[in-house]
Design an enzyme around this catalytic site. Structure first.
Site, short mmCIF file in Angstrom:
data_model
loop_
_atom_site.label_atom_id
_atom_site.label_comp_id
_atom_site.label_asym_id
_atom_site.label_seq_id
_atom_site.Cartn_x
_atom_site.Cartn_y
_atom_site.Cartn_z
N GLY A 276 26.53 -25.52 -19.45
CA GLY A 276 27.50 -25.69 -18.38
C GLY A 276 26.86 -25.96 -17.04
O GLY A 276 27.35 -25.53 -16.00
N GLU A 298 28.38 -22.05 -22.36
CA GLU A 298 27.35 -21.77 -21.36
C GLU A 298 26.76 -20.38 -21.57
O GLU A 298 27.49 -19.40 -21.69
CB GLU A 298 27.93 -21.90 -19.96
CG GLU A 298 27.06 -21.36 -18.83
CD GLU A 298 25.66 -21.96 -18.78
OE1 GLU A 298 24.70 -21.20 -18.55
OE2 GLU A 298 25.53 -23.20 -19.00
N ALA A 416 16.90 -37.29 -7.77
CA ALA A 416 16.32 -38.62 -7.53
C ALA A 416 16.02 -38.84 -6.06
O ALA A 416 14.96 -39.39 -5.71
CB ALA A 416 17.28 -39.69 -8.05
N HIS A 540 41.19 -40.15 11.84
CA HIS A 540 42.39 -39.69 11.13
C HIS A 540 43.11 -40.92 10.54
O HIS A 540 43.20 -41.95 11.17
CB HIS A 540 43.33 -38.98 12.10
CG HIS A 540 44.65 -38.62 11.49
ND1 HIS A 540 44.82 -37.52 10.68
CD2 HIS A 540 45.87 -39.22 11.59
CE1 HIS A 540 46.08 -37.46 10.29
NE2 HIS A 540 46.74 -38.48 10.83
#
Length: 562
Positions: A276, A298, A416, A540
């Site tokens: 998990g 898990e 990465a 907004h």
């Protein structure tokens, strides 16, 4: 030596996919020669011995049967009598080419290829070694392919719920997994070809092959052409590999790892995901959005343990609302095959032994540093205290002068973007231009539904350090943009150090979390206070306004939340 198709139950046939070996190629035992799609998933047909491909009997797209001969390897040619004139010529061709370079980089993933480009732009002569595809795990079987599947699954989910937006779907939904995988491959190949273009554009020498150290400044490369390369500086950027898990039954044909799942062109009706963590939960939502019955098992007592408890609990609720079955505090003891071909996953918890039946099993337990075949001992490079990764300092230097290591192989943070930044840091270190890596503001993104992101300190870390801190948590439920998207679940959480007044951490679970985290990363990296954020004008209607609200929550309280 004949290489045959493995057994396909029921006399069925498989379809030839990507062929990795061509006539005349030298291959090693274990190399994947071809991938074949079967009713039970994608099969990798591997070389059983070292040799040279002397016959190829297949083409992409054709159907093959059990025990059909696919390739023929000439293993004798590797040990022919050297008195033969032809063999002497072949041996001469295989004598390593000797060359030298300013910088040698082993591994062309997001750490290695970024370091190569940066170094070339800084005026260094760069040689880059890669035994597989440019881009490494991230571009080929990791970040990018997974996100392509995430997008396809999100589109599927949106179509299924389009009536909420007033769009009626007139026909039953059809999922074409072959097209899903084809699109994933197209995205991947476009990016990989882009990296290749950048290598050429920046005059970077790319050598295909497997690298191993001969000494602290010389590396051997075995490939179609062998090389012996001497370098002033060397960067090790070999990334990580899928961790091996000792579970009985893990080699059964219906058990996949994440790489297998990325090439599976048949959607299972049900799947059990072991793990998990990030990989497991991303795939859980991918499969569930496609309508698959999903169970996640898990070992720990909560999901995504690298996050704060409230984030873990929020994603668990979202998963369960989506119909994903979550089993935490559960240890998988074995995987078996039922009489009807289904997978039976057995796990143990405080409540005893449990069985889960599914069509497929996905093992998503994690990755570990890839140091296979490097022969680091010949260079004298030391590992970290746990022996799991290459030891480096903040300048990415190993214990050996002029040898550096970056990315997953260091096992510091397996991301990465961290590898890329470490690559830039290593180059600046080589050039004497760097103060070193800092990890106080490293963003982490998880592409579940909803998305999750975090940066800086967790609340649990603040407690452990005994910091005097304050937390603000503001929901997306009152945000106009989130409501128009029908994605009002989740919240933004900010943490302030009361002594300095600076924002030291934050987490986001909700719409646009992967994009919003960049603003929060900038705030933490530049040690901003909540006043500096509240005094900034946010557009907004956007989901970013919730970040503005959370900053107000650190002082007078959020303006749009009771």
């Amino acid at each position: 030596m004949e290489i045959k198709m493995s057994m396909i139950p029921g006399g069925k046939k498989g379809k030839v996919g990507k062929i990795n070996a061509k006539l005349g190629d030298r291959v090693s035992e274990g190399d994947v020669l071809v991938q074949v799609e079967t009713g039970k998933g994608n099969r990798q047909i591997k070389a059983t011995e070292d040799g040279v491909v002397s016959q190829v009997f297949i083409e992409e797209g054709i159907e093959v049967s059990s025990n059909q001969v696919l390739f023929e390897l000439n293993t004798a040619s590797l040990n022919m009598d050297t008195s033969s004139g032809e063999q002497k010529e072949a041996d001469a061709e295989q004598q390593p080419h000797t060359t030298s370079t300013d910088l040698l980089i082993i591994g062309a993933g997001p750490g290695g290829y970024v370091a190569a480009i940066y170094a070339a732009k800084k005026g260094l002569r760069v040689t880059l070694i890669e035994k597989e595809e440019l881009g490494g795990t991230c571009l080929n079987v990791g970040c990018i392919p997974t996100k392509a599947l995430v997008k396809s699954s999100e589109v599927c989910h949106s179509v299924q719920h389009s009536s909420l937006f007033g769009i009626e779907s007139g026909t039953p939904l059809q999922i074409n997994m072959k097209q899903v995988i084809r699109r994933k491959d197209e995205v991947k190949e476009r990016l990989v070809s882009g990296v290749a273009f950048l290598m050429e554009k920046n005059n970077i020498q790319v050598i295909r092959g497997k690298a191993s150290f001969l000494s602290k400044d010389e590396v051997n490369v075995l490939g179609e052409i062998n090389y012996r390369i001497k370098a002033k500086d060397i960067i090790i950027a070999t990334g990580s590999k899928i961790s091996k898990v000792n579970i009985p039954g893990i080699d059964l044909p219906f058990v996949m790892n994440s790489t297998d799942a990325l090439s599976c062109t048949e959607l299972p009706k049900s799947i059990t995901i072991i793990g998990g963590g990030v990989i497991g939960m991303e795939f859980a939502f991918i499969y569930r959005n496609f309508g698959v019955e999903v169970h996640v098992v898990e070992f720990m007592n909560r999901l995504l343990t690298m996050l704060d408890n409230d984030i873990s609990e929020e994603i668990k609720q979202a998963a369960e609302q989506a119909g994903i079955h979550i089993h935490t505090g559960a240890k998988v003891s074995k995987i078996q095959r039922a009489d009807d071909g289904q997978a039976i996953t057995t796990y143990e918890s405080d409540h005893g032994e449990h069985l889960l039946v599914s069509e497929k099993v996905l093992v998503a337990i994690g990755r570990e540093p890839n140091m296979d075949g490097l022969e680091l001992e010949k260079a004298g490079v030391q590992l970290n205290e746990r022996g799991k990764g290459i030891a480096v300092d903040k300048l990415m230097r190993t214990n050996v002068e002029h040898i550096y290591a970056i990315g997953d192989v260091t096992n510091i943070i397996q991301l990465a973007h961290v590898a890329s930044h470490q690559g830039i840091t290593a180059i600046e270190s080589i050039l004497g231009e760097c103060s070193g890596m800092h990890y106080t503001a490293v963003p982490n993104v998880i592409f579940t539904s909803p998305e999750i992101s975090s940066v800086g300190l967790l609340e649990s870390e603040c407690k452990d350090r005994g910091l005097d801190y304050r937390v603000s948590k503001v929901s997306f439920s009152s945000n106009g943009k989130a409501l128009t998207m029908n994605e009002s679940d989740g919240f933004i959480k900010l943490i302030k150090d009361n002594q300095s007044g600076k924002i030291v951490g934050g987490s986001i679970i909700g719409p646009d979390a992967s994009s919003l985290i960049s603003s929060l990363t900038l705030a933490i990296a530049n040690e901003l206070t909540e006043q500096q954020i509240t005094q900034t004008i946010f557009a907004h209607p956007t989901t970013g306004e919730v970040l503005h609200e959370a900053a107000f929550g650190l002082s007078i309280g959020a303006l749009h939340q009771a």
